[in-house]
Design an enzyme around this catalytic site. Sequence first.
Site, PDB file in Angstrom:
ATOM      1  N   ARG A 110      -9.369   3.482  11.325  1.00 26.79           N
ATOM      2  CA  ARG A 110      -8.710   4.688  11.830  1.00 26.79           C
ATOM      3  C   ARG A 110      -9.519   6.276  11.576  1.00 26.79           C
ATOM      4  NH1 ARG A 110      -3.652   3.741   8.360  1.00 26.79           N
ATOM      5  NH2 ARG A 110      -3.116   5.640   8.055  1.00 26.79           N
ATOM      6  N   ARG A 120       0.009  14.243  10.224  1.00 25.93           N
ATOM      7  CA  ARG A 120      -0.209  12.766   9.654  1.00 25.93           C
ATOM      8  C   ARG A 120      -0.747  12.269  11.091  1.00 25.93           C
ATOM      9  NH1 ARG A 120       3.413   9.761   6.547  1.00 25.93           N
ATOM     10  NH2 ARG A 120       2.071   7.721   6.969  1.00 25.93           N
ATOM     11  N   LYS A 163       4.720  -0.319  13.560  1.00 25.60           N
ATOM     12  CA  LYS A 163       3.135  -1.110  13.903  1.00 25.60           C
ATOM     13  C   LYS A 163       3.341  -2.493  12.865  1.00 25.60           C
ATOM     14  CE  LYS A 163      -0.149   2.224  12.665  1.00 25.60           C
ATOM     15  NZ  LYS A 163       0.032   2.976  11.798  1.00 25.60           N
ATOM     16  N   ARG A 168       8.781   8.407   0.518  1.00 27.24           N
ATOM     17  CA  ARG A 168       7.538   8.596   0.195  1.00 27.24           C
ATOM     18  C   ARG A 168       6.626   9.600   0.061  1.00 27.24           C
ATOM     19  NH1 ARG A 168       4.199   4.037   4.171  1.00 27.24           N
ATOM     20  NH2 ARG A 168       2.296   6.011   4.382  1.00 27.24           N
ATOM     21  N   ARG A 224      12.436   6.579   6.246  1.00 26.04           N
ATOM     22  CA  ARG A 224      12.414   5.374   5.725  1.00 26.04           C
ATOM     23  C   ARG A 224      12.268   5.946   4.248  1.00 26.04           C
ATOM     24  NH1 ARG A 224       6.033   5.310   6.875  1.00 26.04           N
ATOM     25  NH2 ARG A 224       6.046   3.705   9.307  1.00 26.04           N
TER      26      ARG A 224
HETATM   27  P1  AMP Z   1      -0.097   4.514   5.990  1.00 23.56           P
HETATM   28  O1  AMP Z   1       0.584   4.211   5.382  1.00 23.56           O
HETATM   29  O2  AMP Z   1      -1.081   3.305   7.151  1.00 23.56           O
HETATM   30  O3  AMP Z   1       0.269   4.914   6.990  1.00 23.56           O
HETATM   31  O4  AMP Z   1      -1.504   4.731   5.119  1.00 23.56           O
HETATM   32  C1  AMP Z   1      -1.060   5.763   4.103  1.00 23.56           C
HETATM   33  C2  AMP Z   1      -2.047   7.049   3.804  1.00 23.56           C
HETATM   34  O5  AMP Z   1      -2.775   5.899   3.898  1.00 23.56           O
HETATM   35  C3  AMP Z   1      -2.924   8.029   5.132  1.00 23.56           C
HETATM   36  O6  AMP Z   1      -1.931   8.753   5.105  1.00 23.56           O
HETATM   37  C4  AMP Z   1      -4.318   7.800   4.550  1.00 23.56           C
HETATM   38  O7  AMP Z   1      -3.939   8.991   3.573  1.00 23.56           O
HETATM   39  C5  AMP Z   1      -4.648   6.564   3.992  1.00 23.56           C
HETATM   40  N1  AMP Z   1      -5.300   5.243   4.357  1.00 23.56           N
HETATM   41  C6  AMP Z   1      -4.579   4.781   5.436  1.00 23.56           C
HETATM   42  N2  AMP Z   1      -5.481   3.183   5.872  1.00 23.56           N
HETATM   43  C7  AMP Z   1      -6.705   4.986   6.042  1.00 23.56           C
HETATM   44  C8  AMP Z   1      -7.649   4.352   6.664  1.00 23.56           C
HETATM   45  N3  AMP Z   1      -8.047   3.251   7.644  1.00 23.56           N
HETATM   46  N4  AMP Z   1      -8.566   5.526   6.693  1.00 23.56           N
HETATM   47  C9  AMP Z   1      -8.223   6.109   6.137  1.00 23.56           C
HETATM   48  N5  AMP Z   1      -7.271   6.223   6.001  1.00 23.56           N
HETATM   49  C10 AMP Z   1      -6.498   5.379   5.412  1.00 23.56           C
END
Ligand code: AMP
Length: 210
Positions: free
Chosen positions: A89, A167, A14, A156, A123
Site C-alpha cells: 500500500r 481511506r 479485490k 466495521r 458491508r
Molecule cells: P483493508 O481490509 O485492506 O481495507 O485494510 C483495513 C485497514 O488495515 C487499513 O485502513 C489500514 O489501517 C490497515 N492496513 C491493511 N493493509 C495495510 C498495509 N498494507 N499498510 C498499512 N496499513 C494497512
Amino acid sequence: MYKIVMLGPPGSGKGTQAKFLAKELNIPAISTGKIFRDAMRKGSELGLKVKDRMDAGILIDDELTNQIVKERLQQSDTVNGYILDGYPRSIPQVKFLESLDSITHAINVDSSDEIVMKRIASRRMCKECGANFNILFKPTKVENVCDKCNGELYIRSDSKPDSVKERIATYHEVGDPILKYYREKKLLVDINGEPSIEEVWNEVKDKLKI
Ligand code: AMP
C-alpha cells in the site's frame, strides 16, 4: 507459479476476487487488513498497537506491516504461490516486497469512488468469526445474524463515512504511484471492478488465462 498482489480502492471487490483466486489456484489469500482485524479481535499486542489507526482508516506504518508480511510469507503454505490482498500500500512496501520475492501479477481491480462508497456502507462483518457480508450483494439468511456461526453482525469502524473518505483519499494518494510502478514493470493486469462479482471474476480468469 502465481505470486499475485491485488490492487484497487477499498470496496472495489479485490478481497472477494482474491478469495476466488485462492480457491481456483489452491494457494493462500493473505489480507493484511484481516491479519490486523483478527489481532484486534483477539486483543493481542499487535491488535492494541494498530487499533486507533485502523479505526480511523489510517494506514499502519510500513515497518510493522512489512514485518507482518515477511513472517506470513515464511509459512509453508506459500511455497506454491500466494495472493496478497491489501499489500503493498506504499512505495516502501513495494520495494520491501521486491526484496523478499518476485511477484508475477499485479491485479488492479478498479471502481469509481461513488460505487466503492456505496459498497462499503453496505458491508457487515461478524463479531465472532470475522466473516464478511453485504446487505446489498451478499445478505445473510437471517438479518444481522452470521450464516457461518450465528454471531451478531456489525459495521466495521473504518466503514463509517469519515473513515471511508479518508481511506479513499489515501488510496488515490499512494495507490497511483504503485499502479504506475507495476505498469512500468509490465506486471499490471487491469480489471473493471464495477460489474457483478461474477462478471468481474470472468474477466480475472480471462486475463490470467486460468
Ligand atoms: P483493508 O481490509 O485492506 O481495507 O485494510 C483495513 C485497514 O488495515 C487499513 O485502513 C489500514 O489501517 C490497515 N492496513 C491493511 N493493509 C495495510 C498495509 N498494507 N499498510 C498499512 N496499513 C494497512
